[in-house]
Motif scaffolding. Structure first.
Motif, PDB file in Angstrom:
ATOM      1  N   LYS A   1       0.819  -1.211   0.000  1.00  0.00           N
ATOM      2  CA  LYS A   1       0.000   0.000   0.000  1.00  0.00           C
ATOM      3  C   LYS A   1       0.854   1.262   0.000  1.00  0.00           C
ATOM      4  CE  LYS A   1      -3.931  -2.142   2.379  1.00  0.00           C
ATOM      5  NZ  LYS A   1      -4.805  -2.117   3.590  1.00  0.00           N
ATOM      6  N   LYS A   2       2.065   1.158   0.547  1.00  0.00           N
ATOM      7  CA  LYS A   2       2.940   2.331   0.601  1.00  0.00           C
ATOM      8  C   LYS A   2       3.374   2.769  -0.800  1.00  0.00           C
ATOM      9  CE  LYS A   2       4.802   1.578   5.259  1.00  0.00           C
ATOM     10  NZ  LYS A   2       4.001   0.386   5.576  1.00  0.00           N
ATOM     11  N   VAL A   3       3.509   1.819  -1.709  1.00  0.00           N
ATOM     12  CA  VAL A   3       3.865   2.164  -3.091  1.00  0.00           C
ATOM     13  C   VAL A   3       2.732   2.952  -3.729  1.00  0.00           C
ATOM     14  CG1 VAL A   3       4.358   1.233  -5.380  1.00  0.00           C
ATOM     15  CG2 VAL A   3       5.412   0.207  -3.363  1.00  0.00           C
ATOM     16  N   THR A   4       1.505   2.455  -3.558  1.00  0.00           N
ATOM     17  CA  THR A   4       0.338   3.165  -4.096  1.00  0.00           C
ATOM     18  C   THR A   4       0.213   4.540  -3.463  1.00  0.00           C
ATOM     19  OG1 THR A   4      -0.797   1.040  -4.389  1.00  0.00           O
ATOM     20  CG2 THR A   4      -2.143   3.029  -4.444  1.00  0.00           C
ATOM     21  N   ALA A   5       0.406   4.607  -2.144  1.00  0.00           N
ATOM     22  CA  ALA A   5       0.316   5.891  -1.448  1.00  0.00           C
ATOM     23  C   ALA A   5       1.374   6.862  -1.950  1.00  0.00           C
ATOM     24  CB  ALA A   5       0.467   5.687   0.055  1.00  0.00           C
TER      25      ALA A   5
ATOM     26  N   SER B   1      12.399  16.264  -3.473  1.00  0.00           N
ATOM     27  CA  SER B   1      13.661  15.573  -3.206  1.00  0.00           C
ATOM     28  C   SER B   1      14.045  15.609  -1.733  1.00  0.00           C
ATOM     29  CB  SER B   1      14.785  16.179  -4.055  1.00  0.00           C
ATOM     30  OG  SER B   1      14.992  17.539  -3.726  1.00  0.00           O
ATOM     31  N   TYR B   2      13.478  16.537  -0.970  1.00  0.00           N
ATOM     32  CA  TYR B   2      13.758  16.606   0.466  1.00  0.00           C
ATOM     33  C   TYR B   2      12.558  16.186   1.309  1.00  0.00           C
ATOM     34  CZ  TYR B   2      18.288  18.861  -0.080  1.00  0.00           C
ATOM     35  OH  TYR B   2      19.611  19.127  -0.389  1.00  0.00           O
ATOM     36  N   THR B   3      11.486  15.736   0.653  1.00  0.00           N
ATOM     37  CA  THR B   3      10.276  15.367   1.405  1.00  0.00           C
ATOM     38  C   THR B   3       9.791  13.976   1.018  1.00  0.00           C
ATOM     39  OG1 THR B   3       8.984  16.604  -0.254  1.00  0.00           O
ATOM     40  CG2 THR B   3       9.542  17.746   1.812  1.00  0.00           C
ATOM     41  N   PHE B   4       8.914  13.909   0.023  1.00  0.00           N
ATOM     42  CA  PHE B   4       8.265  12.644  -0.308  1.00  0.00           C
ATOM     43  C   PHE B   4       9.208  11.598  -0.885  1.00  0.00           C
ATOM     44  CE2 PHE B   4       4.080  15.078  -0.731  1.00  0.00           C
ATOM     45  CZ  PHE B   4       3.709  14.748   0.562  1.00  0.00           C
ATOM     46  N   PHE B   5      10.156  11.991  -1.717  1.00  0.00           N
ATOM     47  CA  PHE B   5      11.065  11.004  -2.314  1.00  0.00           C
ATOM     48  C   PHE B   5      11.828  10.223  -1.242  1.00  0.00           C
ATOM     49  CE2 PHE B   5      11.364  13.443  -6.579  1.00  0.00           C
ATOM     50  CZ  PHE B   5      10.221  12.797  -7.027  1.00  0.00           C
ATOM     51  N   PRO B   6      12.551  10.884  -0.339  1.00  0.00           N
ATOM     52  CA  PRO B   6      13.254  10.105   0.696  1.00  0.00           C
ATOM     53  C   PRO B   6      12.322   9.417   1.679  1.00  0.00           C
ATOM     54  CG  PRO B   6      13.521  12.470   1.070  1.00  0.00           C
ATOM     55  CD  PRO B   6      12.894  12.312  -0.267  1.00  0.00           C
ATOM     56  N   LEU B   7      11.168  10.055   1.971  1.00  0.00           N
ATOM     57  CA  LEU B   7      10.241   9.469   2.944  1.00  0.00           C
ATOM     58  C   LEU B   7       9.704   8.130   2.463  1.00  0.00           C
ATOM     59  CD1 LEU B   7       8.519   9.707   5.540  1.00  0.00           C
ATOM     60  CD2 LEU B   7       6.800  10.892   4.152  1.00  0.00           C
ATOM     61  N   PHE B   8       9.162   8.092   1.259  1.00  0.00           N
ATOM     62  CA  PHE B   8       8.574   6.849   0.763  1.00  0.00           C
ATOM     63  C   PHE B   8       9.631   5.842   0.348  1.00  0.00           C
ATOM     64  CE2 PHE B   8       4.823   9.591   0.409  1.00  0.00           C
ATOM     65  CZ  PHE B   8       3.881   8.755   0.988  1.00  0.00           C
ATOM     66  N   THR B   9      10.785   6.320  -0.054  1.00  0.00           N
ATOM     67  CA  THR B   9      11.890   5.394  -0.315  1.00  0.00           C
ATOM     68  C   THR B   9      12.280   4.680   0.971  1.00  0.00           C
ATOM     69  OG1 THR B   9      12.738   6.763  -2.136  1.00  0.00           O
ATOM     70  CG2 THR B   9      14.267   5.207  -1.121  1.00  0.00           C
ATOM     71  N   ALA B  10      12.315   5.410   2.062  1.00  0.00           N
ATOM     72  CA  ALA B  10      12.623   4.805   3.365  1.00  0.00           C
ATOM     73  C   ALA B  10      11.568   3.767   3.744  1.00  0.00           C
ATOM     74  CB  ALA B  10      12.717   5.884   4.437  1.00  0.00           C
ATOM     75  N   PHE B  11      10.293   4.093   3.533  1.00  0.00           N
ATOM     76  CA  PHE B  11       9.220   3.142   3.847  1.00  0.00           C
ATOM     77  C   PHE B  11       9.404   1.825   3.094  1.00  0.00           C
ATOM     78  CE2 PHE B  11       6.064   6.718   4.996  1.00  0.00           C
ATOM     79  CZ  PHE B  11       6.371   6.585   6.335  1.00  0.00           C
ATOM     80  N   ILE B  12       9.686   1.933   1.786  1.00  0.00           N
ATOM     81  CA  ILE B  12       9.826   0.734   0.964  1.00  0.00           C
ATOM     82  C   ILE B  12      11.044  -0.080   1.397  1.00  0.00           C
ATOM     83  CG2 ILE B  12      10.236  -0.113  -1.372  1.00  0.00           C
ATOM     84  CD1 ILE B  12       7.410   0.960  -0.806  1.00  0.00           C
ATOM     85  N   CYS B  13      12.170   0.583   1.636  1.00  0.00           N
ATOM     86  CA  CYS B  13      13.391  -0.118   2.060  1.00  0.00           C
ATOM     87  C   CYS B  13      13.185  -0.840   3.380  1.00  0.00           C
ATOM     88  CB  CYS B  13      14.548   0.866   2.187  1.00  0.00           C
ATOM     89  SG  CYS B  13      15.075   1.605   0.632  1.00  0.00           S
ATOM     90  N   ILE B  14      12.534  -0.178   4.303  1.00  0.00           N
ATOM     91  CA  ILE B  14      12.304  -0.774   5.620  1.00  0.00           C
ATOM     92  C   ILE B  14      11.373  -1.976   5.511  1.00  0.00           C
ATOM     93  CG2 ILE B  14      11.241  -0.355   7.875  1.00  0.00           C
ATOM     94  CD1 ILE B  14      12.299   2.555   7.615  1.00  0.00           C
ATOM     95  N   ASP B  15      10.328  -1.862   4.704  1.00  0.00           N
ATOM     96  CA  ASP B  15       9.406  -2.985   4.518  1.00  0.00           C
ATOM     97  C   ASP B  15      10.106  -4.192   3.902  1.00  0.00           C
ATOM     98  OD1 ASP B  15       7.179  -1.905   5.622  1.00  0.00           O
ATOM     99  OD2 ASP B  15       6.117  -1.515   3.757  1.00  0.00           O
ATOM    100  N   MET B  16      11.014  -3.939   2.953  1.00  0.00           N
ATOM    101  CA  MET B  16      11.656  -5.038   2.226  1.00  0.00           C
ATOM    102  C   MET B  16      12.745  -5.728   3.037  1.00  0.00           C
ATOM    103  SD  MET B  16      11.850  -3.442  -1.627  1.00  0.00           S
ATOM    104  CE  MET B  16      12.448  -4.962  -2.356  1.00  0.00           C
TER     105      MET B  16
END
Length: 247
Positions: free
Chosen positions: A19-23, A65-80
């Motif tokens: 769901k984080k990818v869709t979000a 580049s200082y908000t959503f990109f690193p935030l959601f990248t972190a979510f995906i990395c942590i989930d994986m």
């Protein structure tokens, strides 16, 4: 290669179901739309010219580049990584025929695809929006170069989060530590400007080096080599921890 390809496709499939990818894609979409509406209103109704057609896409990149990109990248990395170790689903992957190195590399490649997809979506939307804002064709080549360059520091940040995810024992602690590291690196860059060039977070806006009338290729190469050094160290350290982590 077949084992790596199988792991990579499996990771892409699993990531597409999160769901984080869709979000992330939804937030990126609405961020561009809301920004475009605000800029259009200011340009055409308030008489305040904020950006040109090309600058709008760059402005959106600078914000995300200082908000959503690193935030959601972190979510995906942590989930994986931390997420799969926490809920023990990593066992199904590690008990397969692929080695741990191929599993690790497959996950990193899937994360890279996520970053590229997010950047491409934002670039496309911002290009379309900029045509309506200024009724002109933006400098596509300049914008493309900026978004390609942004991929590298976001990927380095992803590798840092992967390293953290293999150190911590839970998703919450991994996320909090990732945010802490991100803020500390940015804080050190502000407090000690002479160290800023050595921090990978300072490269989040390095694409600006290629946007001016004079392009300093020497400085661009220097930043790229610093990012490459970070990438090698973070990838090696992350894999070492992943290889020795108990299921």
């Amino acid at each position: 290669m077949q084992a790596l390809n199988a792991v990579y496709i499996n990771e892409i499939f699993k990531m597409s179901k999160k769901k984080k990818v869709t979000a992330s894609l939804i937030f990126s979409f609405f961020s561009v739309i809301v920004t475009a509406i605000a800029v259009y209103a200011l340009n055409n109704f308030a008489g305040i010219s904020i950006t040109g057609s090309s600058e709008f896409s760059i402005m959106v990149l600078a914000v995300l580049s200082y908000t959503f990109f690193p935030l959601f990248t972190a979510f995906i990395c942590i989930d994986m990584f931390a997420g799969e170790f926490a809920d023990h689903t990593i066992k199904f992957t590690l008990t397969g025929p692929a080695s741990r190195f191929k599993v690790f590399l497959g996950k990193i490649l899937a994360i890279a695809v996520f970053i590229i997809a997010n950047l491409v979506l934002v670039m496309f939307l911002s290009l379309v929006a900029s045509m309506f804002i200024n009724r002109g064709m933006p400098n596509f080549f300049k914008i493309l170069i900026a978004y390609i360059m942004e991929f590298f520091p976001i990927l380095i940040f992803a590798l840092a989060v992967v390293l953290i995810s293999n150190i911590t024992k839970g998703t919450t602690s991994a996320f909090m530590l990732s945010v802490f590291v991100f803020l500390v690196f940015n804080g050190v860059g502000l407090a000690f400007p002479y160290l800023k060039s050595l921090l990978f977070t300072a490269a989040f806006d390095w694409y600006r080096l290629a946007l001016g009338s004079y392009i300093n290729f020497g400085k661009i190469l220097r930043v790229f080599l610093i990012l490459l050094g970070y990438g090698i160290m973070l990838f090696t350290a992350g894999y070492y921890l992943f290889e020795n982590k108990d299921i």
